[in-house]
Design a protein around this motif. Structure first.
Motif, PDB file in Angstrom:
ATOM      1  N   ARG A   1       0.817  -1.218   0.000  1.00 44.04           N
ATOM      2  CA  ARG A   1       0.000   0.000   0.000  1.00 44.04           C
ATOM      3  C   ARG A   1       0.850   1.267   0.000  1.00 44.04           C
ATOM      4  N   ASP A   2       1.970   1.264   0.771  1.00 47.35           N
ATOM      5  CA  ASP A   2       2.828   2.457   0.826  1.00 47.35           C
ATOM      6  C   ASP A   2       3.412   2.776  -0.554  1.00 47.35           C
ATOM      7  N   SER A   3       3.860   1.739  -1.226  1.00 42.78           N
ATOM      8  CA  SER A   3       4.447   1.951  -2.563  1.00 42.78           C
ATOM      9  C   SER A   3       3.377   2.468  -3.517  1.00 42.78           C
ATOM     10  N   LEU A   4       2.198   1.857  -3.459  1.00 44.62           N
ATOM     11  CA  LEU A   4       1.110   2.318  -4.331  1.00 44.62           C
ATOM     12  C   LEU A   4       0.782   3.777  -4.039  1.00 44.62           C
ATOM     13  N   ASN A   5       0.722   4.128  -2.758  1.00 41.29           N
ATOM     14  CA  ASN A   5       0.402   5.520  -2.397  1.00 41.29           C
ATOM     15  C   ASN A   5       1.456   6.495  -2.900  1.00 41.29           C
ATOM     16  N   THR A   6       2.723   6.096  -2.816  1.00 39.27           N
ATOM     17  CA  THR A   6       3.804   6.959  -3.328  1.00 39.27           C
ATOM     18  C   THR A   6       3.616   7.210  -4.817  1.00 39.27           C
ATOM     19  N   ILE A   7       3.273   6.161  -5.538  1.00 32.75           N
ATOM     20  CA  ILE A   7       3.097   6.270  -7.000  1.00 32.75           C
ATOM     21  C   ILE A   7       1.894   7.171  -7.317  1.00 32.75           C
ATOM     22  N   LEU A   8       0.805   6.961  -6.594  1.00 31.70           N
ATOM     23  CA  LEU A   8      -0.398   7.780  -6.831  1.00 31.70           C
ATOM     24  C   LEU A   8      -0.141   9.242  -6.474  1.00 31.70           C
ATOM     25  N   GLU A   9       0.631   9.442  -5.401  1.00 39.97           N
ATOM     26  CA  GLU A   9       0.954  10.806  -4.964  1.00 39.97           C
ATOM     27  C   GLU A   9       1.797  11.523  -6.030  1.00 39.97           C
ATOM     28  N   ALA A  10       2.726  10.790  -6.636  1.00 41.94           N
ATOM     29  CA  ALA A  10       3.546  11.384  -7.708  1.00 41.94           C
ATOM     30  C   ALA A  10       2.651  11.824  -8.858  1.00 41.94           C
ATOM     31  N   GLY A  11       1.612  11.059  -9.147  1.00 47.62           N
ATOM     32  CA  GLY A  11       0.657  11.446 -10.189  1.00 47.62           C
ATOM     33  C   GLY A  11      -0.133  12.674  -9.784  1.00 47.62           C
ATOM     34  N   ARG A  12      -0.525  12.718  -8.531  1.00 46.98           N
ATOM     35  CA  ARG A  12      -1.306  13.860  -8.023  1.00 46.98           C
ATOM     36  C   ARG A  12      -0.535  15.167  -8.170  1.00 46.98           C
ATOM     37  N   LEU A  13       0.803  15.084  -8.042  1.00 47.27           N
ATOM     38  CA  LEU A  13       1.630  16.294  -8.058  1.00 47.27           C
ATOM     39  C   LEU A  13       2.031  16.739  -9.473  1.00 47.27           C
TER      40      LEU A  13
END
Ligand SMILES: Cc1cc2nc3c(=O)[nH]c(=O)nc-3n(C[C@H](O)[C@H](O)[C@H](O)COP(=O)(O)O)c2cc1C
Length: 170
Positions: free
Chosen positions: A23-35
């Motif tokens: 989940r942490d890795s997925l969140n990091t990836i999604l956060e990079a997209g958000r930014l």
């Protein structure tokens, strides 16, 4: 790792192991997209995370290119929330979503998550299968996970053109 090394290290993974994406890795990836930047900061992207057996099965019916990835992101954008270029020839939807996608793929590489960008599928059929809203267009799927043992970049990964073929100083 500097950025050029990161960009060189990313490659299209065409065979994933069974290891789930945490989940942490997925969140990091999604956060990079958000930014990611978007035209007029409209942020019209919509990312769907597919991890269920049923959802992954639907993707497999539409494309041979999931390669057993345990997580697939569907990258879409709201066609009613784009910037139309002067001249009215095109809008920013595809490029905004593509920049978001690129942020996510490179963020994945930066934390050791393998990926493959996929567009070998009919986006309208995918929309239908997942019952996505009419106002959204799908640009790609991103396979995410960890490469199976022995997987290496394909030869064409290394066949990059020289800068002088791609760049012109005016
Ligand atoms: C927009 C786009 C769509 C792609 N679609 C697919 C696909 O449907 N199936 C697949 O196996 N690879 C797909 N790829 C991966 C490319 O074949 C790969 O990026 C290219 O050959 C360069 O190799 P590399 O990513 O290992 O550097 C796609 C890549 C991009 C950028």
């Amino acid at each position: 790792m500097n950025f050029i090394e990161l960009a060189k290290n990313r490659f299209s993974c065409k065979n994933f192991s069974d290891k789930a994406l945490d989940r942490d890795s997925l969140n990091t990836i999604l956060e990079a997209g958000r930014l990611a930047p978007t035209a007029q900061n409209r942020q019209g992207q919509h990312i769907y995370v597919v991890e269920s057996k049923e959802g992954l099965g639907k993707i497999d019916e539409l494309t041979p290119s999931r390669y057993h990835a345990p997580t697939a992101l569907i990258v879409a954008y709201d066609k009613n929330n784009t910037f139309t270029y002067p001249g009215d020839k095109c809008d920013s939807g595809v490029e905004d979503a593509t920049i978001v996608l690129t942020h996510m793929v490179l963020a994945a590489a930066s934390i050791g998550v393998d990926s493959c960008i996929v567009n070998f599928f009919d986006p309208d059929k995918l929309k239908e299968q997942f019952d996505l809203p009419d106002n959204e267009e799908v640009i790609a799927i991103i396979d995410l996970g960890y490469k199976a043992e022995g997987v290496k970049p394909l030869e064409k990964h290394f066949k990059t053109k020289e800068l002088d073929e791609l760049v012109t100083f005016l």
